[in-house]
Design a protein around this motif. Structure first.
Motif, PDB file in Angstrom:
ATOM      1  N   PHE A 129       0.978  -0.950   0.259  1.00 56.56           N
ATOM      2  CA  PHE A 129       0.060  -0.020   0.119  1.00 56.56           C
ATOM      3  C   PHE A 129       0.585   1.867   0.378  1.00 56.56           C
ATOM      4  O   PHE A 129       1.519   1.371   1.555  1.00 56.56           O
ATOM      5  CB  PHE A 129      -0.786  -0.325   1.136  1.00 56.56           C
ATOM      6  CG  PHE A 129      -2.149  -1.387   1.465  1.00 56.56           C
ATOM      7  CD1 PHE A 129      -2.817  -1.208   0.058  1.00 56.56           C
ATOM      8  CD2 PHE A 129      -1.290  -2.654   1.881  1.00 56.56           C
ATOM      9  CE1 PHE A 129      -3.909  -2.092   0.251  1.00 56.56           C
ATOM     10  CE2 PHE A 129      -2.466  -3.485   2.519  1.00 56.56           C
ATOM     11  CZ  PHE A 129      -3.275  -3.129   1.290  1.00 56.56           C
ATOM     12  N   ARG A 142       0.678  -7.177  -2.472  1.00 62.63           N
ATOM     13  CA  ARG A 142      -0.964  -7.437  -2.002  1.00 62.63           C
ATOM     14  C   ARG A 142      -2.088  -8.647  -2.468  1.00 62.63           C
ATOM     15  O   ARG A 142      -2.328  -9.338  -1.611  1.00 62.63           O
ATOM     16  CB  ARG A 142      -1.862  -6.202  -2.612  1.00 62.63           C
ATOM     17  CG  ARG A 142      -1.580  -4.656  -2.321  1.00 62.63           C
ATOM     18  CD  ARG A 142      -2.926  -3.438  -2.587  1.00 62.63           C
ATOM     19  NE  ARG A 142      -3.290  -3.919  -4.254  1.00 62.63           N
ATOM     20  CZ  ARG A 142      -2.344  -2.567  -4.997  1.00 62.63           C
ATOM     21  NH1 ARG A 142      -1.334  -1.715  -4.110  1.00 62.63           N
ATOM     22  NH2 ARG A 142      -2.534  -2.583  -6.501  1.00 62.63           N
ATOM     23  N   GLU A 150      -2.916 -11.197   6.714  1.00 68.20           N
ATOM     24  CA  GLU A 150      -4.539 -11.146   7.276  1.00 68.20           C
ATOM     25  C   GLU A 150      -4.507 -12.457   8.231  1.00 68.20           C
ATOM     26  O   GLU A 150      -6.095 -13.041   8.843  1.00 68.20           O
ATOM     27  CB  GLU A 150      -5.586 -10.410   6.400  1.00 68.20           C
ATOM     28  CG  GLU A 150      -5.463  -9.206   5.614  1.00 68.20           C
ATOM     29  CD  GLU A 150      -6.099  -8.703   4.670  1.00 68.20           C
ATOM     30  OE1 GLU A 150      -7.193  -9.149   4.314  1.00 68.20           O
ATOM     31  OE2 GLU A 150      -6.874  -7.446   4.783  1.00 68.20           O
ATOM     32  N   SER A 168      -0.703   3.557   6.966  1.00 71.31           N
ATOM     33  CA  SER A 168      -2.206   3.090   6.101  1.00 71.31           C
ATOM     34  C   SER A 168      -3.025   1.761   7.602  1.00 71.31           C
ATOM     35  O   SER A 168      -1.350   0.977   8.168  1.00 71.31           O
ATOM     36  CB  SER A 168      -1.712   2.575   5.343  1.00 71.31           C
ATOM     37  OG  SER A 168      -2.005   3.510   3.890  1.00 71.31           O
ATOM     38  N   ASN A 169      -3.710   1.411   8.004  1.00 72.15           N
ATOM     39  CA  ASN A 169      -4.546   0.236   7.976  1.00 72.15           C
ATOM     40  C   ASN A 169      -5.375  -0.039   7.209  1.00 72.15           C
ATOM     41  O   ASN A 169      -6.168   0.165   6.756  1.00 72.15           O
ATOM     42  CB  ASN A 169      -4.961   0.905   9.134  1.00 72.15           C
ATOM     43  CG  ASN A 169      -5.835  -0.314  10.347  1.00 72.15           C
ATOM     44  OD1 ASN A 169      -6.777  -0.645  10.031  1.00 72.15           O
ATOM     45  ND2 ASN A 169      -4.152  -0.188  11.728  1.00 72.15           N
ATOM     46  N   VAL A 170      -5.685  -1.076   7.629  1.00 66.32           N
ATOM     47  CA  VAL A 170      -6.012  -2.103   5.873  1.00 66.32           C
ATOM     48  C   VAL A 170      -6.263  -3.513   6.666  1.00 66.32           C
ATOM     49  O   VAL A 170      -5.464  -4.426   7.074  1.00 66.32           O
ATOM     50  CB  VAL A 170      -5.597  -2.153   4.652  1.00 66.32           C
ATOM     51  CG1 VAL A 170      -6.212  -3.472   3.611  1.00 66.32           C
ATOM     52  CG2 VAL A 170      -4.662  -0.891   4.108  1.00 66.32           C
ATOM     53  N   ASN A 171      -7.534  -3.638   6.988  1.00 71.53           N
ATOM     54  CA  ASN A 171      -8.254  -4.589   7.729  1.00 71.53           C
ATOM     55  C   ASN A 171      -7.643  -4.816   8.902  1.00 71.53           C
ATOM     56  O   ASN A 171      -7.483  -6.237   9.227  1.00 71.53           O
ATOM     57  CB  ASN A 171      -8.561  -6.241   6.683  1.00 71.53           C
ATOM     58  CG  ASN A 171      -9.129  -6.060   5.251  1.00 71.53           C
ATOM     59  OD1 ASN A 171     -10.151  -5.308   5.501  1.00 71.53           O
ATOM     60  ND2 ASN A 171      -8.821  -6.055   4.030  1.00 71.53           N
ATOM     61  N   GLU A 194      -7.022   4.641   2.207  1.00 68.61           N
ATOM     62  CA  GLU A 194      -6.165   3.311   3.687  1.00 68.61           C
ATOM     63  C   GLU A 194      -4.956   4.371   4.727  1.00 68.61           C
ATOM     64  O   GLU A 194      -4.863   4.192   5.249  1.00 68.61           O
ATOM     65  CB  GLU A 194      -4.926   2.630   2.768  1.00 68.61           C
ATOM     66  CG  GLU A 194      -6.018   1.784   1.506  1.00 68.61           C
ATOM     67  CD  GLU A 194      -5.716   1.779   0.470  1.00 68.61           C
ATOM     68  OE1 GLU A 194      -4.802   2.942   0.105  1.00 68.61           O
ATOM     69  OE2 GLU A 194      -5.923   1.520  -0.533  1.00 68.61           O
TER      70      GLU A 194
END
Length: 235
Positions: A129, A142, A150, A168-171, A194
């Motif tokens: 990201f 990704r 994840e 950034s923060n993703v899931n 993000e």
């Protein structure tokens, strides 16, 4: 070089237990003079602070990189524990394969699956990201790596490549781009969905792990904290 020296001196001043490098330690990894300059600048820091690097594209997968460091495992991708955290380093440099069936990614999944530590931290060079550089390489990271992060509960992913700072923060996973160690800086474009924080300046990131809490501070060469965040582990 002068900026690089100032960053190394600023890191030494906070007396870290160890340091991680997200790649591109030098401009041309095959040139001996580049490594001579790197170690001359880093001499003060490395005399008392262990350094765990991850190779970037500028290391060129050159033998001189592997000659310069003694690292765990096969030295390309490796893992170690420190306190209650597991650290995992990868060679995501657009040179060594990292497809889903590659040796590296198979090793990564087995390592993540076997983790028993409350904190799980991964670092490598090319960010998945990146608000600055939207490339096919980021897309490949990704696709091939993020699902594993994840699935196995990675907490923090540290990367480089774009010469700035991004958080950034993703899931539920915090992703950092931290690459302000001396090279020409890249501007930050309009923030993507993000991006939670960004800074185009020379810096390093100081982490403090206190049981179930990790605090991160991005610190510039004036000693200013330009971003701060806290992560809490699950009970």
């Amino acid at each position: 070089d002068n900026v690089h020296r100032r960053v190394a001196d600023a890191m030494l001043a906070v007396l870290p237990d160890f340091a991680l490098h997200t790649g591109d330690l030098v401009a041309y990894g095959s040139q001996a003079s580049e490594w001579d300059r790197f170690f001359e600048i880093e001499r003060g820091l490395l005399s008392s602070v262990p350094l765990f690097p991850s190779p970037g594209n500028h290391e060129q997968n050159a033998a001189r990189y592997f000659d310069a460091f003694v690292l765990p495992g096969n030295e390309r991708w490796y893992t170690f524990e420190w306190g209650n955290a597991r650290f995992v380093s990868l060679q995501i440099d657009a040179i060594v394969p990292f497809g889903k069936q590659s040796e590296q990614v198979q090793w990564l999944e087995a390592t993540l699956a076997a983790n028993t530590q409350p904190w799980l931290i991964v670092w490598f060079h090319l960010p998945p990201f990146d608000s600055y550089d939207k490339t096919d390489l980021s897309s490949a990271v990704r696709i091939n790596l993020v699902p594993l992060f994840e699935r196995y509960g990675v907490d923090l992913v540290l990367t480089g490549h774009s010469h700035n700072y991004q958080r950034s923060n993703v899931n539920g996973i915090t992703y950092l781009v931290t690459a302000g160690g001396g090279a020409e800086l890249n501007p930050l474009p309009v923030a993507g969905p993000e991006l939670q924080a960004g800074y185009s300046g020379n810096h390093f990131v100081l982490f403090r792990v206190d049981g179930k809490t990790i605090t991160g501070q991005a610190i510039n060469l004036d000693g200013e904290v330009v971003d701060e965040f806290t992560l809490q582990s699950e009970p």
